[in-house]
Design a protein around this motif. Structure first.
Motif, PDB file in Angstrom:
ATOM      1  N   ASP A 158       1.188  -1.325  -0.172  1.00  0.00           N
ATOM      2  CA  ASP A 158      -0.092   0.009  -0.197  1.00  0.00           C
ATOM      3  C   ASP A 158       0.780   1.418  -0.483  1.00  0.00           C
ATOM      4  OD1 ASP A 158      -1.000   2.245   0.465  1.00  0.00           O
ATOM      5  OD2 ASP A 158      -2.583   0.979   2.544  1.00  0.00           O
ATOM      6  N   ARG A 159       0.375   2.424  -0.824  1.00  0.00           N
ATOM      7  CA  ARG A 159       1.815   3.263  -1.040  1.00  0.00           C
ATOM      8  C   ARG A 159       1.575   4.452   0.132  1.00  0.00           C
ATOM      9  NH1 ARG A 159       5.508   4.365  -5.894  1.00  0.00           N
ATOM     10  NH2 ARG A 159       5.972   7.157  -5.950  1.00  0.00           N
ATOM     11  N   ALA A 160       0.543   4.462   0.545  1.00  0.00           N
ATOM     12  CA  ALA A 160       0.114   5.157   1.516  1.00  0.00           C
ATOM     13  C   ALA A 160       0.096   4.951   2.463  1.00  0.00           C
ATOM     14  CB  ALA A 160      -1.612   5.333   1.092  1.00  0.00           C
ATOM     15  N   ARG A 164       2.423   7.325   4.320  1.00  0.00           N
ATOM     16  CA  ARG A 164       2.940   7.756   5.363  1.00  0.00           C
ATOM     17  C   ARG A 164       3.764   7.440   6.978  1.00  0.00           C
ATOM     18  NH1 ARG A 164      -2.455   5.832   5.297  1.00  0.00           N
ATOM     19  NH2 ARG A 164      -2.208   4.174   6.433  1.00  0.00           N
TER      20      ARG A 164
END
Ligand code: AMP
Length: 416
Positions: A158-160, A164
């Protein structure tokens, strides 16, 4: 020999058990220790990251050898302060402990030494982070550059989530994902001679099937029945010997415990990380199998005489340890819960304390480990889980699959 051990977790309890069993150790002091350690050693208080305080305690207790357990005191220079008093110390200097204290430094040493490892990018801002994530692609591996007790790493598709975590870290290392089973190899070294211990495997994720967030480690086993026969020799030749040579070349020889965390990829073993101390909970299983007296081995490493030390002897069979963790771990762990059944052989204390009335309470994320040994891995696993079943902690968490794949024969090293 009088020995002072610094630290108070499961690793130090396992070290204390090993040292207490060495007939050559006439006095054992552990600071700050824990309620489990009290059964085998004198326990003293100390601020472990205060080099002067540790050195003064070493003098006061008449120590012939100080063994530093955790990474934070090493990075703070505790081993240097002890040696400055003329006392032998098992543990690297602050300069050499940077192999663990800075992931960027470790990468520089690996690159200079030609050690196989993941390609890595050190980033200090969002632009750099995005470029690095583009370069590596998913799965993304995002690591805090400094010490984070094994929890500063996020591996995600998950790139997000990757962005983060990078944002939370400040200086961050982003690296290529290494695909393959993980191995922990402990190497005792005086800076020149390297003595490998048994390869072990630990389990970093909180949940069965390697799910959920990373932890300090939820269990371990040794030896590895599935490992290639030449694994240790290969790692010594490709990783340990060149790394020790590079550290000597820099004028900061590494003496103590070099922990090599590896992934066995289709392109051969590659280093995931170095640590500058025994791993927790692998120490519990590796030392359970060591028949050679522990104090003599660590003293030889601390005094530069490892080349003259006799070859290590190992017990037949295998060892498995399973961690019992607090509710909420590896997030905010609930502490202060009563603990029952923790004072018996094989139960190592990681995060416990004694209430005023003597009852044992949980006092950390990882609370205890149950270690079982047996003629083979299946028997050791059964023994560990049987023992764990006799320990009681409200809402305690543990993995049910420690060593399960190894027993089932389903661990595979990828091939091309
Ligand atoms: P570290 O603190 O560097 O040991 O990382 C903790 C855990 O994250 C490791 O035990 C691995 O499970 C995982 N990890 C770290 N780096 C990588 C990588 N480059 N590829 C795959 N998994 C990784």
């Amino acid at each position: 020999m009088r020995v002072l051990v610094i630290g108070g977790g499961g690793r130090e309890h396992a070290l204390a058990l090993g040292l207490a069993a060495d007939a050559g150790v006439e006095r054992l002091v552990v600071a700050p220790g824990n309620p489990g350690i009290e059964a085998v050693a004198d326990v003293r208080d100390v601020v472990v990251t205060d080099p002067d305080a540790v050195a003064a305690l070493a003098v006061e207790t008449g120590a012939d050898l100080v063994v530093v357990g955790p990474e934070a005191p090493l990075v703070a220079g505790v081993a240097d302060a002890v040696r400055a008093k003329g006392i032998a110390c098992f543990g690297p200097s602050a300069a050499a402990a940077r192999l663990e204290g800075s992931k960027t430094f470790a990468k520089e040493v690996m690159v200079a030494a030609g050690v196989p490892t993941a390609t890595a990018y050190t980033c200090v801002d969002a632009v750099g982070v995005n470029e690095a994530l583009d370069a590596t692609g998913a799965p993304y591996v995002v690591k805090d550059d400094g010490l984070a007790a094994g929890k500063g790493v996020v591996v995600t598709d998950d790139r997000a989530a990757a962005l983060r975590h990078a944002g939370e870290c400040g200086r961050v290392v982003i690296e290529e994902y290494l695909d393959g089973p993980e191995v922990s190899l402990f190497v005792v070294t005086d800076g020149d001679t390297a003595v490998p211990l048994l390869p072990a495997q630990d389990f970093k994720r909180i949940g069965d099937g390697d799910t959920g967030p990373n932890t300090g480690g939820m269990g371990a086993y040794a030896p590895l029945p599935w490992a290639p026969a030449d694994l240790v020799d290969r790692v010594l030749a490709a990783v340990v010997t060149p790394t020790l040579a590079e550290m000597r070349r820099r004028g900061t020889p590494f003496a103590g415990l070099l922990y090599v965390g590896l992934a066995l990829t289709a392109d051969g073993p590659k280093v995931i990380e170095f640590n500058a101390r025994f791993g927790d909970p692998e120490t519990q299983v590796v030392l359970a199998q060591l028949a050679t007296p522990l104090g003599g081995l660590l003293h030889a490493a601390a005094t530069g005489t490892l080349a003259a030390h006799p070859p290590l002897r190992w017990r037949e069979g295998a060892a498995v340890t399973v961690v019992l963790a607090s509710h909420g771990y590896p997030g905010t762990a609930r502490t202060g819960d009563p603990l029952a059944g923790a004072e018996q052989p094989g139960v190592v204390h990681a995060g416990t304390r004694r209430a005023a009335d003597g009852t044992l309470l949980s006092a950390g994320g990882r609370v205890v480990c149950a270690t079982g040994t047996g003629a083979d891995l299946a028997a050791a696993r059964d023994a560990a889980y049987a023992l764990l079943g006799t320990v009681r902690l409200a809402d305690g968490q543990y993995r049910t699959d420690i060593a399960a794949a190894a027993v089932a024969g389903t661990v595979r090293v990828p091939t091309r």
